[in-house]
Design a protein around this motif. Structure first.
Motif, PDB file in Angstrom:
ATOM      1  N   MET A 198      20.219  18.812 -33.280  1.00  4.79           N
ATOM      2  CA  MET A 198      21.151  19.615 -32.494  1.00  4.79           C
ATOM      3  C   MET A 198      20.910  19.446 -30.989  1.00  4.79           C
ATOM      4  SD  MET A 198      23.276  21.036 -34.623  1.00  4.79           S
ATOM      5  CE  MET A 198      23.234  19.348 -35.276  1.00  4.79           C
ATOM      6  N   GLN A 199      19.664  19.357 -30.586  1.00  3.24           N
ATOM      7  CA  GLN A 199      19.392  19.126 -29.167  1.00  3.24           C
ATOM      8  C   GLN A 199      19.865  17.743 -28.746  1.00  3.24           C
ATOM      9  OE1 GLN A 199      15.133  20.606 -29.094  1.00  3.24           O
ATOM     10  NE2 GLN A 199      15.895  21.551 -27.207  1.00  3.24           N
ATOM     11  N   HIS A 200      19.683  16.754 -29.610  1.00  2.57           N
ATOM     12  CA  HIS A 200      20.161  15.410 -29.291  1.00  2.57           C
ATOM     13  C   HIS A 200      21.678  15.403 -29.113  1.00  2.57           C
ATOM     14  CE1 HIS A 200      20.541  11.040 -29.371  1.00  2.57           C
ATOM     15  NE2 HIS A 200      21.568  11.235 -30.166  1.00  2.57           N
ATOM     16  N   VAL A 201      22.400  16.064 -30.022  1.00  5.21           N
ATOM     17  CA  VAL A 201      23.862  16.109 -29.920  1.00  5.21           C
ATOM     18  C   VAL A 201      24.283  16.758 -28.600  1.00  5.21           C
ATOM     19  CG1 VAL A 201      25.949  17.117 -30.914  1.00  5.21           C
ATOM     20  CG2 VAL A 201      24.255  16.076 -32.414  1.00  5.21           C
ATOM     21  N   ALA A 202      23.636  17.860 -28.252  1.00  2.00           N
ATOM     22  CA  ALA A 202      23.973  18.553 -27.006  1.00  2.00           C
ATOM     23  C   ALA A 202      23.802  17.630 -25.807  1.00  2.00           C
ATOM     24  CB  ALA A 202      23.117  19.802 -26.858  1.00  2.00           C
ATOM     25  N   ILE A 203      22.681  16.904 -25.763  1.00  2.00           N
ATOM     26  CA  ILE A 203      22.403  16.028 -24.623  1.00  2.00           C
ATOM     27  C   ILE A 203      23.308  14.810 -24.648  1.00  2.00           C
ATOM     28  CG2 ILE A 203      20.638  14.579 -23.543  1.00  2.00           C
ATOM     29  CD1 ILE A 203      18.552  16.570 -24.705  1.00  2.00           C
ATOM     30  N   GLU A 204      23.506  14.221 -25.816  1.00  2.00           N
ATOM     31  CA  GLU A 204      24.336  13.025 -25.938  1.00  2.00           C
ATOM     32  C   GLU A 204      25.788  13.320 -25.581  1.00  2.00           C
ATOM     33  OE1 GLU A 204      24.304   9.852 -29.387  1.00  2.00           O
ATOM     34  OE2 GLU A 204      25.496  11.605 -30.005  1.00  2.00           O
ATOM     35  N   GLY A 205      26.312  14.431 -26.111  1.00  2.35           N
ATOM     36  CA  GLY A 205      27.707  14.775 -25.868  1.00  2.35           C
ATOM     37  C   GLY A 205      27.925  15.594 -24.620  1.00  2.35           C
ATOM     38  N   ARG A 206      26.815  16.031 -23.998  1.00 10.34           N
ATOM     39  CA  ARG A 206      26.900  16.955 -22.860  1.00 10.34           C
ATOM     40  C   ARG A 206      27.842  18.112 -23.228  1.00 10.34           C
ATOM     41  NH1 ARG A 206      23.010  13.924 -21.264  1.00 10.34           N
ATOM     42  NH2 ARG A 206      22.774  13.390 -19.051  1.00 10.34           N
ATOM     43  N   THR A 207      27.487  18.749 -24.340  1.00 13.07           N
ATOM     44  CA  THR A 207      28.343  19.786 -24.892  1.00 13.07           C
ATOM     45  C   THR A 207      27.501  20.963 -25.352  1.00 13.07           C
ATOM     46  OG1 THR A 207      30.015  20.214 -26.599  1.00 13.07           O
ATOM     47  CG2 THR A 207      28.254  18.721 -27.196  1.00 13.07           C
ATOM     48  N   PHE A 208      28.096  22.143 -25.407  1.00 11.45           N
ATOM     49  CA  PHE A 208      27.450  23.284 -26.049  1.00 11.45           C
ATOM     50  C   PHE A 208      27.468  23.046 -27.553  1.00 11.45           C
ATOM     51  CE2 PHE A 208      28.814  25.033 -21.993  1.00 11.45           C
ATOM     52  CZ  PHE A 208      27.692  25.757 -21.601  1.00 11.45           C
ATOM     53  N   VAL A 209      26.347  23.303 -28.211  1.00  9.21           N
ATOM     54  CA  VAL A 209      26.233  23.118 -29.650  1.00  9.21           C
ATOM     55  C   VAL A 209      25.926  24.456 -30.298  1.00  9.21           C
ATOM     56  CG1 VAL A 209      24.872  22.069 -31.496  1.00  9.21           C
ATOM     57  CG2 VAL A 209      25.539  20.703 -29.516  1.00  9.21           C
ATOM     58  N   LEU A 210      26.728  24.810 -31.306  1.00  9.77           N
ATOM     59  CA  LEU A 210      26.544  26.053 -32.061  1.00  9.77           C
ATOM     60  C   LEU A 210      26.352  25.676 -33.523  1.00  9.77           C
ATOM     61  CD1 LEU A 210      28.051  26.888 -29.394  1.00  9.77           C
ATOM     62  CD2 LEU A 210      29.176  28.664 -30.729  1.00  9.77           C
ATOM     63  N   SER A 211      25.140  25.856 -34.024  1.00 12.04           N
ATOM     64  CA  SER A 211      24.839  25.493 -35.406  1.00 12.04           C
ATOM     65  C   SER A 211      24.517  26.737 -36.207  1.00 12.04           C
ATOM     66  CB  SER A 211      23.659  24.519 -35.462  1.00 12.04           C
ATOM     67  OG  SER A 211      23.406  24.137 -36.801  1.00 12.04           O
ATOM     68  N   SER A 212      25.128  26.845 -37.384  1.00 13.76           N
ATOM     69  CA  SER A 212      24.965  28.032 -38.225  1.00 13.76           C
ATOM     70  C   SER A 212      24.564  27.619 -39.633  1.00 13.76           C
ATOM     71  CB  SER A 212      26.275  28.819 -38.276  1.00 13.76           C
ATOM     72  OG  SER A 212      26.139  29.955 -39.093  1.00 13.76           O
ATOM     73  N   VAL A 243      21.173  28.132 -34.256  1.00 10.79           N
ATOM     74  CA  VAL A 243      20.762  27.920 -32.869  1.00 10.79           C
ATOM     75  C   VAL A 243      21.983  27.705 -31.980  1.00 10.79           C
ATOM     76  CG1 VAL A 243      20.560  25.395 -33.089  1.00 10.79           C
ATOM     77  CG2 VAL A 243      19.055  26.621 -31.478  1.00 10.79           C
ATOM     78  N   ILE A 244      21.841  28.036 -30.700  1.00  4.99           N
ATOM     79  CA  ILE A 244      22.864  27.753 -29.675  1.00  4.99           C
ATOM     80  C   ILE A 244      22.166  26.986 -28.558  1.00  4.99           C
ATOM     81  CG2 ILE A 244      24.554  28.700 -28.060  1.00  4.99           C
ATOM     82  CD1 ILE A 244      24.658  31.220 -29.813  1.00  4.99           C
ATOM     83  N   ILE A 245      22.747  25.845 -28.155  1.00  8.32           N
ATOM     84  CA  ILE A 245      22.125  24.943 -27.187  1.00  8.32           C
ATOM     85  C   ILE A 245      23.141  24.587 -26.115  1.00  8.32           C
ATOM     86  CG2 ILE A 245      20.951  22.717 -26.921  1.00  8.32           C
ATOM     87  CD1 ILE A 245      20.248  22.878 -29.913  1.00  8.32           C
ATOM     88  N   ASP A 246      22.672  24.425 -24.882  1.00  4.45           N
ATOM     89  CA  ASP A 246      23.592  24.099 -23.786  1.00  4.45           C
ATOM     90  C   ASP A 246      23.631  22.588 -23.542  1.00  4.45           C
ATOM     91  OD1 ASP A 246      21.515  23.289 -22.086  1.00  4.45           O
ATOM     92  OD2 ASP A 246      21.682  25.002 -20.741  1.00  4.45           O
ATOM     93  N   PRO A 247      24.526  22.108 -22.649  1.00  5.60           N
ATOM     94  CA  PRO A 247      24.692  20.660 -22.490  1.00  5.60           C
ATOM     95  C   PRO A 247      23.477  19.924 -21.938  1.00  5.60           C
ATOM     96  CG  PRO A 247      26.654  21.819 -21.715  1.00  5.60           C
ATOM     97  CD  PRO A 247      25.607  22.862 -21.954  1.00  5.60           C
ATOM     98  N   LYS A 272      28.794  22.150 -18.300  1.00  5.66           N
ATOM     99  CA  LYS A 272      29.157  20.859 -18.884  1.00  5.66           C
ATOM    100  C   LYS A 272      29.642  19.905 -17.800  1.00  5.66           C
ATOM    101  CE  LYS A 272      32.285  18.695 -22.240  1.00  5.66           C
ATOM    102  NZ  LYS A 272      31.303  17.701 -22.701  1.00  5.66           N
ATOM    103  N   VAL A 273      30.459  20.381 -16.895  1.00  2.22           N
ATOM    104  CA  VAL A 273      30.955  19.533 -15.807  1.00  2.22           C
ATOM    105  C   VAL A 273      29.781  18.954 -15.023  1.00  2.22           C
ATOM    106  CG1 VAL A 273      32.283  19.481 -13.674  1.00  2.22           C
ATOM    107  CG2 VAL A 273      33.145  20.771 -15.650  1.00  2.22           C
ATOM    108  N   ARG A 274      28.824  19.818 -14.655  1.00  2.00           N
ATOM    109  CA  ARG A 274      27.672  19.354 -13.870  1.00  2.00           C
ATOM    110  C   ARG A 274      26.858  18.317 -14.636  1.00  2.00           C
ATOM    111  NH1 ARG A 274      27.534  25.022 -12.706  1.00  2.00           N
ATOM    112  NH2 ARG A 274      25.910  25.341 -14.277  1.00  2.00           N
ATOM    113  N   SER A 275      26.791  18.469 -15.964  1.00  2.00           N
ATOM    114  CA  SER A 275      25.952  17.574 -16.767  1.00  2.00           C
ATOM    115  C   SER A 275      26.472  16.148 -16.793  1.00  2.00           C
ATOM    116  CB  SER A 275      25.841  18.118 -18.199  1.00  2.00           C
ATOM    117  OG  SER A 275      27.049  17.898 -18.926  1.00  2.00           O
ATOM    118  N   HIS A 276      27.742  15.955 -16.500  1.00  6.75           N
ATOM    119  CA  HIS A 276      28.330  14.616 -16.581  1.00  6.75           C
ATOM    120  C   HIS A 276      28.111  13.794 -15.315  1.00  6.75           C
ATOM    121  CE1 HIS A 276      30.147  14.838 -20.520  1.00  6.75           C
ATOM    122  NE2 HIS A 276      30.715  15.997 -20.227  1.00  6.75           N
TER     123      HIS A 276
END
Length: 307
Positions: A198-212, A243-247, A272-276
């Motif tokens: 989940m952390q990898h997805v957040a960093i790779e996609g520069r996206t908020f990740v919500l996993s349930s 878990v909830i993870i930021d970009p 997210k904008v800043r992360s790109h």
């Protein structure tokens, strides 16, 4: 700021009415705490029959396994059924967008599906799991590219990737290309390694990740339901890990294990904008001259009648 919620709770396996009623109560709780988007686990309505073989091995099936499958089918729901209508009404009443994991019944096939429900418009999208994992393929059909849906919310564009689909690099790339800003990952994977994914997805996609993920015990299932394999958690069939993870990959809430809980976080798409600045997997960090991806979004049908 936009307040999101990840619901970590046990299903009511094989009982669509009771599971929907539990979902309605949890949606009300999310709303009472200011949540505007609620993400539920994989197969929350219908159930995830972990450890069950349905009486199958290569070259053989049992009558008892077929009876168990009949019970599983009885707990699945249709998209035009009353349970979806109840979820739409709960969403509208409480003003909460929903990502809801269900077992969908379509004709004589079951699908592991995530519904996307808008308070004003109702059911606006669905995603059928493209690649059921291992023996899930016995009881679930394969989704197709026509169900790579997204949902617009005041907090950003929502997309859903179910469980081990998150290990499919091209699937992730397709969702990034769809502009997903809130990447939802309903799952049945409660291993500690899931957090790294989940952390990898957040960093790779520069996206908020919500996993349930569910927390569910053996006694949540009917007493005669067969769990034929010894599971690592014993009577704890799933232990959560939502878990909830930021970009940036920072954890905003969770992970929580071994108890039912609702996780909350306030998210701001400016992060997210800043992360790109230094990475965009489908933009300035892509090399379309070397790598390209074609996604077939046409519905596929085994039989077509023409005249």
């Amino acid at each position: 700021m936009y307040k999101v919620a990840v619901v970590q709770a046990a299903s009511v396996p094989f009982d669509a009415d009771a599971a929907t009623a539990k979902a309605e109560r949890l949606i009300a709780e999310v709303a009472a705490n200011g949540g505007e988007l609620a993400v539920f686990p994989e197969a929350f309505i219908g159930g995830y029959p972990k450890g069950t073989s349905f009486g199958t091995a290569i070259g053989t099936r049992t009558d008892a396994g077929r009876v168990e499958y009949e019970r599983y089918v009885s707990g699945a729901i249709a998209l035009d059924g009353e349970e979806v209508g109840r979820l739409e009404r709960a969403s509208a009443e409480h003003g909460v967008h929903l990502v809801m994991g269900i077992i969908e019944r379509l004709g004589n096939t079951l699908y592991c599906t995530a519904l996307m429900i808008d308070p004003a418009a109702g059911l606006v999208g669905k995603h059928r799991k493209l690649m059921p994992t291992a023996t899930e393929r016995l009881v679930w059909g394969f989704g197709d590219g026509s169900t790579l849906d997204t949902m617009e919310t005041p907090g950003g564009r929502v997309g859903t990737v179910i469980c081990w689909e998150n290990y499919m690099p091209l699937m992730r790339q397709a969702m990034y290309a769809k502009g997903v800003q809130i990447y939802c990952a309903p799952t049945a994977d409660d291993r500690p390694t899931w957090q790294s994914t989940m952390q990898h997805v957040a960093i790779e996609g520069r996206t908020f990740v919500l996993s349930s993920c569910q927390v569910i015990m053996r006694d949540a299932f009917p007493a005669d339901h067969p769990v034929e394999y010894e599971l690592p958690g014993g009577d704890t069939l799933m232990r959560g890990g939502s878990v909830i993870i930021d970009p940036s990959g920072s954890v905003l809430a969770g992970p929580v294990f071994d108890e039912e809980a609702i996780l909350y976080a306030e998210i701001d798409q400016a992060a997210k904008v800043r992360s790109h600045l230094d990475f965009d997997a489908v933009g300035h960090y892509a090399r379309p001259d070397v790598f390209s991806l074609t996604v077939n979004t046409a519905p596929t049908e085994s039989v077509r009648f023409t005249s």
